[in-house]
Design an enzyme around this catalytic site. Sequence first.
Site, PDB file in Angstrom:
ATOM      1  N   GLU A   1       0.836  -1.207   0.000  1.00 41.97           N
ATOM      2  CA  GLU A   1       0.000   0.000   0.000  1.00 41.97           C
ATOM      3  C   GLU A   1       0.871   1.258   0.000  1.00 41.97           C
ATOM      4  O   GLU A   1       1.993   1.237   0.506  1.00 41.97           O
ATOM      5  CB  GLU A   1      -0.876   0.025   1.260  1.00 41.97           C
ATOM      6  CG  GLU A   1      -2.274  -0.540   1.063  1.00 41.97           C
ATOM      7  CD  GLU A   1      -3.201   0.377   0.263  1.00 41.97           C
ATOM      8  OE1 GLU A   1      -2.712   1.277  -0.454  1.00 41.97           O
ATOM      9  OE2 GLU A   1      -4.420   0.186   0.339  1.00 41.97           O
ATOM     10  N   ASP A   2       0.336   2.338  -0.522  1.00 44.85           N
ATOM     11  CA  ASP A   2       1.033   3.618  -0.465  1.00 44.85           C
ATOM     12  C   ASP A   2       0.869   4.266   0.910  1.00 44.85           C
ATOM     13  O   ASP A   2       1.825   4.695   1.537  1.00 44.85           O
ATOM     14  CB  ASP A   2       0.517   4.567  -1.570  1.00 44.85           C
ATOM     15  CG  ASP A   2      -1.007   4.629  -1.638  1.00 44.85           C
ATOM     16  OD1 ASP A   2      -1.704   4.001  -0.800  1.00 44.85           O
ATOM     17  OD2 ASP A   2      -1.521   5.316  -2.537  1.00 44.85           O
TER      18      ASP A   2
ATOM     19  N   ASP B   1      -4.602   5.276   5.945  1.00 47.17           N
ATOM     20  CA  ASP B   1      -5.145   6.509   6.519  1.00 47.17           C
ATOM     21  C   ASP B   1      -6.260   6.086   7.489  1.00 47.17           C
ATOM     22  O   ASP B   1      -5.987   5.712   8.625  1.00 47.17           O
ATOM     23  CB  ASP B   1      -5.636   7.310   5.294  1.00 47.17           C
ATOM     24  CG  ASP B   1      -6.075   8.707   5.575  1.00 47.17           C
ATOM     25  OD1 ASP B   1      -6.668   8.929   6.625  1.00 47.17           O
ATOM     26  OD2 ASP B   1      -5.863   9.583   4.723  1.00 47.17           O
TER      27      ASP B   1
ATOM     28  N   PHE C   1      -2.783  16.160   4.217  1.00 45.69           N
ATOM     29  CA  PHE C   1      -3.009  15.587   2.898  1.00 45.69           C
ATOM     30  C   PHE C   1      -1.658  15.519   2.192  1.00 45.69           C
ATOM     31  O   PHE C   1      -0.973  16.526   2.016  1.00 45.69           O
ATOM     32  CB  PHE C   1      -4.021  16.381   2.071  1.00 45.69           C
ATOM     33  CG  PHE C   1      -4.469  15.578   0.883  1.00 45.69           C
ATOM     34  CD1 PHE C   1      -5.469  14.625   1.017  1.00 45.69           C
ATOM     35  CD2 PHE C   1      -3.857  15.734  -0.362  1.00 45.69           C
ATOM     36  CE1 PHE C   1      -5.859  13.835  -0.062  1.00 45.69           C
ATOM     37  CE2 PHE C   1      -4.229  14.945  -1.450  1.00 45.69           C
ATOM     38  CZ  PHE C   1      -5.243  13.998  -1.294  1.00 45.69           C
TER      39      PHE C   1
ATOM     40  N   ARG D   1       1.672  12.845  -8.640  1.00 45.50           N
ATOM     41  CA  ARG D   1       2.046  11.439  -8.446  1.00 45.50           C
ATOM     42  C   ARG D   1       3.526  11.205  -8.688  1.00 45.50           C
ATOM     43  O   ARG D   1       4.163  10.416  -8.014  1.00 45.50           O
ATOM     44  CB  ARG D   1       1.298  10.550  -9.452  1.00 45.50           C
ATOM     45  CG  ARG D   1       0.009   9.998  -8.947  1.00 45.50           C
ATOM     46  CD  ARG D   1      -0.432   8.859  -9.844  1.00 45.50           C
ATOM     47  NE  ARG D   1      -1.879   8.774  -9.906  1.00 45.50           N
ATOM     48  CZ  ARG D   1      -2.641   8.283  -8.928  1.00 45.50           C
ATOM     49  NH1 ARG D   1      -2.102   7.868  -7.810  1.00 45.50           N
ATOM     50  NH2 ARG D   1      -3.955   8.247  -9.069  1.00 45.50           N
TER      51      ARG D   1
HETATM   52  P1  IMP Z   1      -7.881   4.926   3.717  1.00 49.13           P
HETATM   53  O1  IMP Z   1      -8.975   4.036   3.245  1.00 49.13           O
HETATM   54  O2  IMP Z   1      -8.426   6.179   4.354  1.00 49.13           O
HETATM   55  O3  IMP Z   1      -6.889   4.245   4.629  1.00 49.13           O
HETATM   56  O4  IMP Z   1      -7.085   5.457   2.458  1.00 49.13           O
HETATM   57  C1  IMP Z   1      -6.601   4.582   1.502  1.00 49.13           C
HETATM   58  C2  IMP Z   1      -6.286   5.214   0.182  1.00 49.13           C
HETATM   59  O5  IMP Z   1      -6.687   6.575   0.056  1.00 49.13           O
HETATM   60  C3  IMP Z   1      -4.784   5.234  -0.017  1.00 49.13           C
HETATM   61  O6  IMP Z   1      -4.336   4.004  -0.544  1.00 49.13           O
HETATM   62  C4  IMP Z   1      -4.588   6.407  -0.952  1.00 49.13           C
HETATM   63  O7  IMP Z   1      -4.724   5.987  -2.293  1.00 49.13           O
HETATM   64  C5  IMP Z   1      -5.702   7.365  -0.571  1.00 49.13           C
HETATM   65  N1  IMP Z   1      -5.201   8.370   0.387  1.00 49.13           N
HETATM   66  C6  IMP Z   1      -5.310   8.343   1.731  1.00 49.13           C
HETATM   67  N2  IMP Z   1      -4.720   9.417   2.294  1.00 49.13           N
HETATM   68  C7  IMP Z   1      -4.212  10.144   1.270  1.00 49.13           C
HETATM   69  C8  IMP Z   1      -3.462  11.358   1.209  1.00 49.13           C
HETATM   70  O8  IMP Z   1      -3.096  12.006   2.204  1.00 49.13           O
HETATM   71  N3  IMP Z   1      -3.102  11.776  -0.052  1.00 49.13           N
HETATM   72  C9  IMP Z   1      -3.451  11.102  -1.190  1.00 49.13           C
HETATM   73  N4  IMP Z   1      -4.164   9.959  -1.161  1.00 49.13           N
HETATM   74  C10 IMP Z   1      -4.533   9.484   0.061  1.00 49.13           C
END
Ligand code: IMP
Length: 177
Positions: free
Chosen positions: A102-103, A106, A155, A168
């Site tokens: 995963e990147d 969050d 963010f 990106r």
């Molecule tokens: P989550 O479901 O909130 O944990 O977020 C998962 C996905 O949302 C990540 O794999 C990212 O692709 C995107 N994401 C979450 N936080 C950020 C951010 O700060 N910047 C850009 N993309 C985000």
Amino acid sequence: MEIENSCRLKVLISEEQIDEKVAFLGKAISRDYAQVRDLVLVAVLRGSVYFAVDLSRNLSIPFILDFIGISSYGGGMEHPGAVRITKDLDVNITHKNVLLVEDIVDTGLTLNYLLKKLRIRNPSSLRVCTFLDMPEKRILDVPVDYKGFEIPDAFIVGYGLDYHEHYRNMKVIAVLK
Ligand code: IMP
């Protein structure tokens, strides 16, 4: 230079720090999976592609690289709440050792969804490697086995992470204000 002069982007993690961390993670994963012959790296499209490719180049063990596509933030800073698979794996992961790459984790909603979808396919093992972890935003308690950096609530863009498909390809990780 453009990044440093911009008033909207603040560099959080440099290119050198990224390279060092990816090498560190590559070593740790290569060591932990040294006895494994059927490792499948699952990169989550599209954000984790940059990290997954760099990570894979730092592995000294055999592996198959595959991709799963999901809908995520809808391009903006707000979370849509719903996740769905837009491109499924090509590889059958049943009885294979899977490392989900995963990147960023969050809220944990996306990871939780993906883990559920992958677990029902009965992999021998299923672990998670995320480059960034934002624990303050967590809604669901999700397992993270390898992480690059813990970062504060903000963010983030760069190194695969986008804002409406911008940033990106930045070689650094920055906070977007
Ligand atoms: P989550 O479901 O909130 O944990 O977020 C998962 C996905 O949302 C990540 O794999 C990212 O692709 C995107 N994401 C979450 N936080 C950020 C951010 O700060 N910047 C850009 N993309 C985000």
